[in-house]
Each structure stands twice: as structure tokens, then as C-alpha cells.
Design a protein around this motif. Structure first.
Motif, PDB file in Angstrom:
ATOM      1  N   TYR A  40      -1.364   5.718 -15.881  1.00  0.00           N
ATOM      2  CA  TYR A  40      -1.498   4.664 -14.861  1.00  0.00           C
ATOM      3  C   TYR A  40      -0.694   5.011 -13.605  1.00  0.00           C
ATOM      4  CZ  TYR A  40      -3.355   2.060 -18.809  1.00  0.00           C
ATOM      5  OH  TYR A  40      -4.107   1.669 -19.903  1.00  0.00           O
ATOM      6  N   ALA A  99      -3.242   2.465  -9.054  1.00  0.00           N
ATOM      7  CA  ALA A  99      -3.925   2.751 -10.328  1.00  0.00           C
ATOM      8  C   ALA A  99      -4.238   1.457 -11.085  1.00  0.00           C
ATOM      9  CB  ALA A  99      -3.053   3.662 -11.194  1.00  0.00           C
ATOM     10  N   ILE A 100      -3.268   0.556 -11.137  1.00  0.00           N
ATOM     11  CA  ILE A 100      -3.481  -0.697 -11.886  1.00  0.00           C
ATOM     12  C   ILE A 100      -4.547  -1.560 -11.210  1.00  0.00           C
ATOM     13  CG2 ILE A 100      -2.393  -2.931 -12.382  1.00  0.00           C
ATOM     14  CD1 ILE A 100      -1.643  -0.941 -14.464  1.00  0.00           C
ATOM     15  N   ALA A 103      -6.960  -0.500  -9.289  1.00  0.00           N
ATOM     16  CA  ALA A 103      -8.251   0.174  -9.502  1.00  0.00           C
ATOM     17  C   ALA A 103      -8.757  -0.093 -10.917  1.00  0.00           C
ATOM     18  CB  ALA A 103      -8.105   1.674  -9.260  1.00  0.00           C
TER      19      ALA A 103
END
Lengths: 118, 216
Positions: free
Chosen positions: A72, A86-87, A89
Motif C-alpha cells: 500500500y 495508494a489507499i 486508489a
């Protein structure tokens, strides 16, 4: 509460939880990793793993795959921003994938469901 | 509880994938039968929430952390264990393919543990406990705890069959850690279900008959 309001509030809460996780989530091993460390003698059942503890994996004969955003994150350069991106997305991707798959099922597989004569 | 590729031989991973595909097929049939245009966005929000909650590891003592799995939550809210299989499959695909959280060849085993076992254990223990106690909080908490604990034992057996963990030590460690992690699972599930029931009581009509639970 209307569908639209529920969705907006739900997504905002999910994103907030995800962003909080970047800063507040525990870095200790999870249950499966802890078990592997206990089995490999690097930690006791009730104790903490030492900082240099690492799970020994045997990749022989096993599939190997490198994910585009491992753990992540987007690498060390971006720091916590990489984690946040990342989270966000991932959360939106999970939302979109379920939304898209469900729509596809309803559109193509359920066509005619419940209609007389079909 | 996400089993990585390196913890399981490829051939065993394929066997679990084959079993998982049967349940994925049945979950698609559930989606076809029970999903409506109105419900789709709600199912998608639930998936987004489960993804976010799974990324939030909380310390549970003994040098270990844990997070919500979500099988019981999805099954109870949507009134079917196949809802858990449907949602967890798609969440695990995102986690495995994009973030490397859980393997590709072991994804079938992860779907079986978290989606199938978690969903079925969570749903049917919730139904049984609701009938026995009539208390929504107790039923949700206990069902979610079991839906975390039982899949962990299943994962320990799979790890034994894969030659990664010895059976006794694996069962003890996985059982102890996930008995603790299950408390997080139970607490978060109760809070999430209470919030959803307050915002959209109509969503849960399949799982909780009218008049049951809200005031329990």
C-alpha cells in the motif's frame, strides 16, 4: 437517507479510515505473519518480534508476482503521500469494481429477468 | 490472514482456486437474483469500506496486529453468505493484484477463508444467535468473532497441508492471535451495522426481520 447521500457519506468515511490507516495503523505483524515468526523461532507466542525479525520464505516451485503498489505504498520517495494515494486508489477501485461488476451482471445476465414470456 | 504466494505450492493453490470458483459462480447467481439497481451502490460502498478497514491494522497485544475481515459484516447486512463471497472476492482481487496483499495463486484459498467460510459462519451464526438471544449486538459481535476465528483455523490447516506450519503449533498460534483479532472484528461489525441500520434500515430487511434488533 437517500442512495446518493448514503454513497457520498459512505465513500468519505471509507477514505477517511484509509487515510488514517496510513498514519495510525500498527506496523506489528498480523496474525498469519506472527504465526510464521513463532513457527520459525523468531518470536514467542506472547512476546513481540525483534525489530530485525523477517519471515523466511521459500519461493522454490512457487509463483512470484510483483504488485505495482506493494504494501500500500508508492515507494520511499513519496513517503506518507504515496500511502495516501495508494489507499485512495484502492478504496475507489474496490468501489468501482463492485459497482461495474454488479451493473454488468444486471445489464447482461439479468436481461429479461422477471419479464413475462422470457 | 492474507496468505502470500510463497506460503503454498502452486498445485495446492490451484485446487483452492477451483473450489473458490464454484462459490464465486454461486455468488454471481446471488447477485443476479438479489441485486437491484437501488442496491448496487450500497454493495459497492460496503466493498470500499471493507477495503479501507482491512488496511487499518490495530495492535492486539502479543506483538501482533489485526484488522477487520468483513465476511460477517457483508453477509449480515446483505442477508446472504454469497454477498460476502461476492464482495470479498473483488476486494481480494484489488488487494492481491494492485497491492500484493495476499498472493495470486493463493487468492482462491484467501477467498475460501475470508469470503466463503467467513461469510457462511458469520451469516448462520448471526441467524442462530438472533433466534437464541434476540439481541442484535450480541449476535453481531459473536458472529463476527466466529467469522474471524474459524477461517484462521482453516488457514492454519491449509498451511499444514502446504508444509508451511506444523499443525498443532499453527492451530494454537493462529487460534490465539485471531481470538484477539476477532474482538476488533466483532466491535467494528457491531458499530458498522448500527450505523447502516440507522442510515438505511431498509437495506437490512432480509437479514433482520422488522421489529427485531434495532432496539436490542
Amino acid at each position: 437517507m437517500e442512495n446518493r447521500t448514503f454513497i457520498v457519506i459512505g465513500i468519505v468515511i471509507a477514505l477517511l479510515i484509509g487515510v488514517m490507516a496510513v498514519f495510525l495503523a500498527s506496523s506489528q505483524p498480523d496474525g498469519l505473519e506472527s504465526t510464521a515468526l513463532v513457527i520459525q523461532g523468531q518470536k514467542t507466542l506472547a512476546g513481540s518480534a525483534p525489530g530485525n525479525a523477517e519471515i523466511h520464505e521459500s519461493p522454490d516451485g512457487k509463483f512470484s508476482y510483483t504488485a505495482p503498489m506493494p504494501d500500500y505504498s508508492l515507494g520511499e520517495k513519496l513517503g506518507p503521500w504515496g500511502g495516501i494515494i495508494a489507499i485512495i486508489a484502492g478504496t475507489l477501485l474496490a468501489f468501482g469494481l463492485v459497482l461495474g461488476s454488479s451493473r454488468l451482471i444486471l445489464t447482461f445476465w439479468s436481461r429479461g429477468k422477471g419479464k413475462p414470456g422470457q | 490472514m492474507h496468505i502470500p504466494d510463497s506460503f503454498m505450492p502452486l498445485t495446492q493453490g490451484l485446487v483452492y482456486w477451483a473450489i473458490a470458483l464454484v462459490f464465486i459462480g454461486l455468488s454471481l447467481r446471488w447477485a443476479r437474483k438479489d441485486m437491484s439497481e437501488d442496491r448496487i451502490p450500497i454493495v459497492a460502498v460496503l466493498a470500499a469500506g471493507i477495503f479501507a478497514l482491512q488496511s487499518f491494522n490495530l495492535p492486539v497485544s502479543m506483538g501482533t496486529s489485526g484488522h477487520l475481515v468483513g465476511g460477517a459484516l457483508a453477509a449480515i447486512v446483505l442477508g446472504s453468505p454469497f454477498a460476502a463471497v461476492f464482495i470479498l472476492t473483488l476486494v481480494l482481487i484489488v488487494q492481491g493484484v494492485i497491492f500484493g496483499d495476499g498472493g495470486i495463486t493463493t487468492m482462491g484459498a484467501n477467498i475460501i477463508n475470508m469470503g466463503v467460510i467467513g461469510g457462511f459462519v458469520g451469516f448462520y451464526s448471526f441467524k442462530g444467535l438472533m433466534r437464541a438471544t434476540g439481541n442484535m449486538n450480541i449476535a453481531c459481535f459473536s458472529a463476527a468473532w466466529l467469522a474471524c476465528f474459524i477461517p484462521a483455523l482453516a488457514a492454519a490447516v491449509e498451511m499444514f497441508l502446504a508444509g508451511t506450519f506444523p499443525l498443532r503449533e499453527g492451530l494454537i498460534a493462529m487460534g490465539v492471535y485471531h481470538a484477539l483479532i476477532g474482538i476488533i472484528e466483532g466491535f467494528v461489525t457491531v458499530v458498522a451495522i448500527r450505523l447502516i441500520m440507522t442510515a438505511r434500515p431498509d437495506i437490512m430487511k432480509l437479514a433482520v426481520p422488522a421489529g427485531q434488533g434495532v432496539g436490542a
